[in-house]
Design an enzyme around this catalytic site. Structure first.
Site, short mmCIF file in Angstrom:
data_model
loop_
_atom_site.label_atom_id
_atom_site.label_comp_id
_atom_site.label_asym_id
_atom_site.label_seq_id
_atom_site.Cartn_x
_atom_site.Cartn_y
_atom_site.Cartn_z
N ASP A 50 45.99 9.07 8.68
CA ASP A 50 45.31 7.83 8.97
C ASP A 50 46.39 6.78 9.28
O ASP A 50 47.56 6.97 8.92
CB ASP A 50 44.48 7.42 7.75
CG ASP A 50 43.93 6.01 7.86
OD1 ASP A 50 43.29 5.71 8.88
OD2 ASP A 50 44.15 5.22 6.92
N ASP A 52 45.83 2.75 9.39
CA ASP A 52 45.75 1.46 8.71
C ASP A 52 45.96 1.60 7.21
O ASP A 52 45.20 2.28 6.51
CB ASP A 52 44.39 0.82 8.97
CG ASP A 52 44.20 0.46 10.44
OD1 ASP A 52 45.19 0.53 11.19
OD2 ASP A 52 43.07 0.13 10.83
N ASP A 78 36.94 -15.42 19.09
CA ASP A 78 36.98 -13.98 18.85
C ASP A 78 38.06 -13.63 17.83
O ASP A 78 37.87 -12.78 16.96
CB ASP A 78 37.24 -13.23 20.16
CG ASP A 78 36.11 -13.42 21.16
OD1 ASP A 78 34.95 -13.52 20.72
OD2 ASP A 78 36.40 -13.49 22.36
N ALA A 158 40.58 4.90 13.59
CA ALA A 158 39.47 4.22 14.27
C ALA A 158 39.98 3.24 15.32
O ALA A 158 39.19 2.72 16.12
CB ALA A 158 38.61 3.48 13.25
N LYS A 202 36.17 11.52 11.81
CA LYS A 202 37.54 12.03 11.78
C LYS A 202 37.55 13.52 11.44
O LYS A 202 38.31 14.29 12.04
CB LYS A 202 38.38 11.25 10.76
CG LYS A 202 38.68 9.82 11.15
CD LYS A 202 39.62 9.18 10.15
CE LYS A 202 39.96 7.75 10.51
NZ LYS A 202 40.90 7.12 9.56
N ASP A 225 44.56 6.29 2.94
CA ASP A 225 44.49 5.33 1.85
C ASP A 225 43.05 5.06 1.42
O ASP A 225 42.82 4.44 0.39
CB ASP A 225 45.10 3.99 2.30
CG ASP A 225 44.19 3.28 3.29
OD1 ASP A 225 43.66 2.20 2.96
OD2 ASP A 225 43.98 3.80 4.39
N ASN A 228 36.85 6.26 2.50
CA ASN A 228 36.06 6.58 3.69
C ASN A 228 36.53 7.86 4.37
O ASN A 228 35.78 8.46 5.14
CB ASN A 228 36.12 5.42 4.69
CG ASN A 228 35.40 4.19 4.18
OD1 ASN A 228 34.26 4.25 3.74
ND2 ASN A 228 36.07 3.04 4.23
#
Length: 291
Positions: A50, A52, A78, A158, A202, A225, A228
């Protein structure tokens, strides 16, 4: 009266055949060294990381969005929304399902109208500006261990696949899987192809890759981490929780999984302080926007 010293004789220049012979010997010596350093290829084992808060501190999509805002890709309004989600992520340590759903519905609208090549080129600049110094050295070392064992290493995130590929290339990894944005004739539409590569998606992506590449998932490793990513972590024979959130840490301890935490106490305090300041700034910006 001093006598002149006899002049030293210069060595006779090598003829073409001698020079060719030396060049050949040098080339062979280099090839021998390179051969000795070659790592035997392991075709059935690989590692999946992963991004992030696992490979790098914070959310890569936020740093990408910030860099694109700097280059006038979209408005300050935004960016305020993205900053709020980043502050929440930094404070709470987990993704908010509501934020994920909004992100899913909005897709990658902020890159609509821009070209694939443009995003790739800008992604290289943004990595140098905002991401390179946020890479966790410990996680990078874990990835290198797999590479040194002849295994392939993929990022699974993601984040848009274009920025994931930049990170993978800069870290010397095999490749990356990420969220795919729809584009027509090389121009982004602002919509996603399918869904975000998040959570169970994933595990689906890695399963498909394993079938295509002939990987034995029981011999593979995965690092994340976030709780999810439990579907991904549970898919491989060697799961590892890196900088884990509370839920993942608890589950990893129950299962006897490896846990690696590269956040020192001082860094943890600093992150909370930075997040608190960021939250205050975002709140002030939002109030100004309402006024």
């Amino acid at each position: 009266m001093s006598q002149d010293k006899p002049a030293k004789k210069r060595p006779a220049p090598l003829d073409l055949q001698q020079r060719s012979s030396l060049a050949g010997e040098a080339s062979a010596a280099i090839a021998e060294v390179e051969s000795a350093l070659d790592v035997p290829f392991d075709p059935t084992a690989a590692a999946f990381f992963d991004v992030d808060n696992t490979v790098m501190q914070g959310a890569s999509i936020f740093h990408l969005a910030k860099g694109l805002h700097k280059r006038k890709f979209f408005t300050t309004k935004d960016l305020v929304g993205a900053a709020y989600k980043q502050a929440y992520f930094r404070i709470v340590g987990v993704e908010d399902p509501e934020h994920i759903e909004k992100a899913r519905n909005q897709g990658l609208s902020f890159i609509a109208g821009h070209t694939v090549q443009e995003l790739r080129e800008v992604g290289e600049e943004i990595f140098d500006e905002a991401m390179a110094h946020r890479i966790w050295p410990g996680t990078k070392a874990l990835a290198q261990i797999h590479l040194d064992q002849g295994q392939r290493v993929w990022l699974v995130t993601a984040a848009p696949v274009e920025i994931a590929e930049v990170i993978a290339r800069r870290l010397g990894l095999t490749g990356a899987m990420g969220t795919v944005a729809e584009h027509v004739d090389g121009v982004y539409t602002g919509k996603l192809v399918g869904d975000m590569l998040h959570g169970p998606a994933k595990a689906v992506a890695v399963t498909a890759l394993a079938e295509r590449e002939g990987l034995d998932l029981a011999r593979c490793s995965a690092y994340s981490d976030s709780s999810n990513d439990l579907p991904l972590l549970g898919l491989v024979g060697d799961p590892c929780a890196v900088n884990p959130d509370a839920k993942l840490r608890s589950y990893a301890q129950e299962q006897g999984w490896r846990i690696r935490d590269y956040r020192t106490a001082r860094k943890a305090v600093r992150r909370v302080a930075v997040a608190a300041v960021a939250s205050a700034v975002v709140g002030a910006a939002a109030r100004r926007a309402r006024r």
